[in-house]
Design a protein around this motif. Structure first.
Motif, short mmCIF file in Angstrom:
data_model
loop_
_atom_site.label_atom_id
_atom_site.label_comp_id
_atom_site.label_asym_id
_atom_site.label_seq_id
_atom_site.Cartn_x
_atom_site.Cartn_y
_atom_site.Cartn_z
N ALA A 244 14.19 63.63 69.62
CA ALA A 244 15.53 62.94 70.51
C ALA A 244 14.25 61.45 71.11
N VAL A 245 15.20 60.57 71.56
CA VAL A 245 15.15 59.18 71.87
C VAL A 245 15.48 58.51 73.14
N PHE A 246 14.43 58.32 73.49
CA PHE A 246 15.03 57.71 75.10
C PHE A 246 14.45 56.01 74.70
N CYS A 247 15.66 55.30 74.84
CA CYS A 247 14.61 53.91 74.75
C CYS A 247 15.01 52.96 75.97
N ALA A 272 18.55 63.61 69.47
CA ALA A 272 19.16 62.66 70.59
C ALA A 272 18.69 61.40 70.59
N LEU A 273 19.55 60.51 71.94
CA LEU A 273 18.79 59.38 71.67
C LEU A 273 20.08 59.09 73.11
N VAL A 274 19.46 58.29 74.37
CA VAL A 274 20.18 58.19 75.69
C VAL A 274 19.32 56.08 75.00
N VAL A 287 28.76 55.80 68.16
CA VAL A 287 28.31 56.98 68.42
C VAL A 287 27.85 56.65 69.57
N PRO A 288 29.62 56.68 71.31
CA PRO A 288 28.84 56.33 72.26
C PRO A 288 28.00 56.53 73.03
N LEU A 289 27.40 56.06 73.48
CA LEU A 289 25.75 56.04 74.04
C LEU A 289 25.37 56.24 75.54
N THR A 290 25.35 58.40 75.28
CA THR A 290 24.48 57.80 76.91
C THR A 290 22.95 57.20 76.97
N SER A 337 23.81 62.23 72.56
CA SER A 337 22.79 63.14 73.51
C SER A 337 23.57 64.17 73.65
N LEU A 338 24.88 64.93 73.05
CA LEU A 338 25.48 65.93 73.41
C LEU A 338 24.83 67.21 72.69
N ALA A 339 24.27 67.34 71.74
CA ALA A 339 24.46 68.21 70.50
C ALA A 339 24.08 69.90 71.16
N ALA A 340 24.34 70.47 70.40
CA ALA A 340 23.77 72.19 71.46
C ALA A 340 22.32 72.27 70.10
#
Length: 341
Positions: A244-247, A272-274, A287-290, A337-340
């Motif tokens: 996962a990545v938080f920017c 996953a990306l936020v 891909v709509p971004l969280t 960020s919603l993948a199981a």
């Protein structure tokens, strides 16, 4: 070149004194209706425009508020400017918007320009981490309010968002989704916002019983899409790639997304990306971004309101007290960020 029309030309055309023309412009209620109509007709016929700079010199104060932001290419700051402009316009003031482009040198030049123009006050998102530019500007005695930055160790007002809480929201969300190895695409380490968001991310990891080694930081020199693409390329080159990545902002996240997409890495299935800011483009991404939402327009309006109070132009003129306003962020969850897991 045609000579500009002056107040003496209007007086001559209307058959009145220069003082009468001045009264029509500045104190119309003191002039009889017939004389006022004659002067206004001459103004319209000649195309006379009052010299605002001359008026400012006489009055000692301007009807212009300065706004200096980090990056007008970032929609977040466009929204800040929109909120500030709306509040200023309601008070009869205009806004001079300038872009430091994240450069301390350009910031210093614009602050000097504001001083030369004798602006009423300045809304400032600092680019200079040392504080030297602010210290130099303070000598001019022009009020200013910090925007998107807490006024630490100063008496000035500030309007900001709790970025520690925002970083915590972002990483807590990723942890709740099952991620245990997270990258933080940050930015220039001198920016308080970047440091505070990292602090919040580490706090979320600590809550989950994880140490700081669970956060892999990828610093960038700027907070834009190009820097995000570069960080994405570095991320792809890691042998132990995080899941996962938080920017630190949405522009970085969109750049990372571009790099991942070009390499065939699926978001959110592979990673996953936020982001942070929740700019308009976040929801419209491939891909709509969280993202962690900041109330940008509200920040601009509140900062302008504080400056208007301090300079005696707002509805609450005379009731000003220096204060720090800290707003709360909000996590907006979308598909990135919603993948199981």
């Amino acid at each position: 070149m045609a000579r500009s029309v002056g107040i003496k030309d209007v007086a001559r055309a209307a058959g009145v004194s220069v003082g009468t023309v001045s009264n029509v412009i500045n104190r119309p209620d003191t002039v009889g209706s017939d004389t006022r109509a004659r002067v206004l007709s001459a103004i319209d016929r000649l195309g006379y425009v009052r010299s605002e700079s001359a008026r400012q010199l006489r009055a000692g104060r301007s009807r212009i508020m300065g706004l200096l932001v980090l990056d007008m290419g970032n929609p977040f700051f466009v929204d800040v400017a929109r909120g500030a402009e709306r509040a200023a316009r309601e008070a009869g003031l205009g806004v001079m918007v300038c872009n430091s482009a994240q450069s301390p040198g350009e910031e210093a030049e614009y602050l000097s320009l504001f001083a030369e123009q004798r602006v009423r006050g300045v809304l400032l998102t600092p680019a200079d981490a040392t504080g030297r530019n602010i210290a130099a500007f303070r000598r001019h005695g022009i009020p200013f309010v910090l925007v998107d930055r807490v006024a630490e160790g100063t008496t000035e007002c500030s309007v900001s968002v709790d970025d520690v809480a925002g970083g915590t929201l972002a990483v807590r969300h990723l942890l709740d989704a099952g991620h245990r190895s997270i990258a933080y695409v940050s930015g220039p380490p001198g920016f308080n916002q970047v440091r505070d968001r990292r602090t919040g991310a580490l706090a979320a990891l600590a809550e989950a019983g994880l140490g700081p080694e669970a956060l892999r930081e990828l610093p960038t020199e700027r907070l834009d899409v190009a820097a995000g693409r570069d960080a994405g390329a570095r991320l792809l080159g890691l042998s132990d790639r995080p899941t996962a990545v938080f920017c630190a902002n949405d522009l970085l996240a969109l750049g990372v997304l571009q790099s991942l997409f070009a390499a065939g890495v699926s978001v959110p299935d592979d990673l996953a990306l936020v982001g942070y800011d929740d700019i308009e483009f976040a929801a419209a991404a491939a891909v709509p971004l969280t993202s962690v939402r900041q109330p940008a327009a509200t920040m601009g309006a509140l900062a302008a309101g504080l400056l208007l109070e301090e300079t005696g132009a707002g509805a609450s003129a005379g009731a000003h007290e220096h204060r720090r306003v800290v707003l709360q962020p909000e996590l907006v969850v979308r598909r990135s960020s919603l993948a199981a897991r």
